[in-house]
Design an enzyme around this catalytic site. Structure first.
Site, short mmCIF file in Angstrom:
data_model
loop_
_atom_site.label_atom_id
_atom_site.label_comp_id
_atom_site.label_asym_id
_atom_site.label_seq_id
_atom_site.Cartn_x
_atom_site.Cartn_y
_atom_site.Cartn_z
N CYS A 3 -43.24 18.25 -89.16
CA CYS A 3 -42.58 17.73 -90.37
C CYS A 3 -41.08 17.90 -90.19
O CYS A 3 -40.59 18.07 -89.06
CB CYS A 3 -43.11 18.40 -91.63
SG CYS A 3 -42.81 20.18 -91.73
N ARG A 9 -45.01 21.28 -95.06
CA ARG A 9 -46.19 20.49 -94.68
C ARG A 9 -46.80 20.92 -93.35
O ARG A 9 -48.02 21.14 -93.27
CB ARG A 9 -45.83 18.99 -94.64
CG ARG A 9 -45.52 18.43 -96.00
CD ARG A 9 -44.82 17.08 -95.89
NE ARG A 9 -43.47 17.22 -95.34
CZ ARG A 9 -42.64 16.22 -95.07
NH1 ARG A 9 -43.04 14.99 -95.30
NH2 ARG A 9 -41.44 16.44 -94.60
N ASP A 119 -42.98 14.90 -99.01
CA ASP A 119 -42.28 16.17 -98.86
C ASP A 119 -42.35 16.93 -100.20
O ASP A 119 -41.84 16.44 -101.20
CB ASP A 119 -40.83 15.85 -98.49
CG ASP A 119 -40.00 17.10 -98.30
OD1 ASP A 119 -40.49 18.20 -98.58
OD2 ASP A 119 -38.85 16.94 -97.85
P1 4NP Z 1 -41.15 20.24 -94.80
O1 4NP Z 1 -40.30 20.26 -96.14
O2 4NP Z 1 -40.51 19.17 -93.91
O3 4NP Z 1 -42.50 19.83 -95.26
O4 4NP Z 1 -41.09 21.61 -94.21
C1 4NP Z 1 -38.91 20.45 -96.15
C2 4NP Z 1 -38.38 21.71 -96.03
C3 4NP Z 1 -37.02 21.91 -96.08
C4 4NP Z 1 -36.18 20.83 -96.24
C5 4NP Z 1 -36.70 19.56 -96.34
C6 4NP Z 1 -38.07 19.37 -96.29
N1 4NP Z 1 -34.78 21.02 -96.29
O5 4NP Z 1 -34.05 20.04 -96.50
O6 4NP Z 1 -34.32 22.18 -96.14
#
Ligand code: 4NP
Length: 149
Positions: A3, A9, A119
């Site tokens: 991800c 995720r 997300d």
């Molecule tokens: P992930 O979610 O891609 O599912 O781990 C996110 C976690 C952090 C961020 C964006 C999406 N961020 O911008 O810090």
């Protein structure tokens, strides 16, 4: 399992997939990483840890890593959560064989070929529950695929 941040995720997908691998005694292992360097070495988001725990999956030892080109050499299947992750991962592909390893995780379910896993970072508990349910369903199909290899 890939991800953006590797805190929401993909660590959840890794934990769910590993649980199914263990339950079926499959000869496989799973790993996760993020396309960004935003959270390197951090544990999973506390909300991700909580939803996993609620479903009997322990991801407390997870630490964030960033996806890199030589991961194409280490893994046979690379599941991305959304089209943006897909683009970032494919940018690092070196060969046709690398390219072919990458799939949207929801495409493991036959009628969801182009569905993205949203997300949940800016969402609430319901957002995490939705993501859990989507990933659980996809990982079940992936486990079927592995069993039939
Ligand atoms: P992930 O979610 O891609 O599912 O781990 C996110 C976690 C952090 C961020 C964006 C999406 N961020 O911008 O810090």
């Amino acid at each position: 399992m890939v991800c953006l941040g590797n805190i929401c995720r993909s660590p959840l997908a890794e934990g769910i997939m590993q649980q199914k691998i263990n339950a079926r005694s499959l000869n496989a292992e799973t790993y996760s990483s993020g396309t960004s360097n935003y959270h390197i070495s951090e544990p999973a988001d506390p909300r991700t840890i909580a939803i996993a725990r609620r479903h009997g999956v322990d991801i407390t030892t997870h630490r964030v890593t960033q996806f890199k080109a030589d991961d194409f050499d280490k893994y046979d299947m690379i599941f991305v959560m959304d089209n943006s992750n897909m683009k970032s991962v494919l940018r690092l592909a070196r060969t046709e064989s690398d390219y072919k390893k990458v799939r949207l995780i929801m495409s493991a379910i036959s009628d969801r070929k182009s569905m993205e896993v949203p997300d949940p970072y800016y969402s609430d508990k319901e957002g995490f529950e939705l993501v859990y349910n989507m990933l659980d369903e996809a990982c079940e199909k992936i486990a079927d695929e592995l069993e039939n290899l």
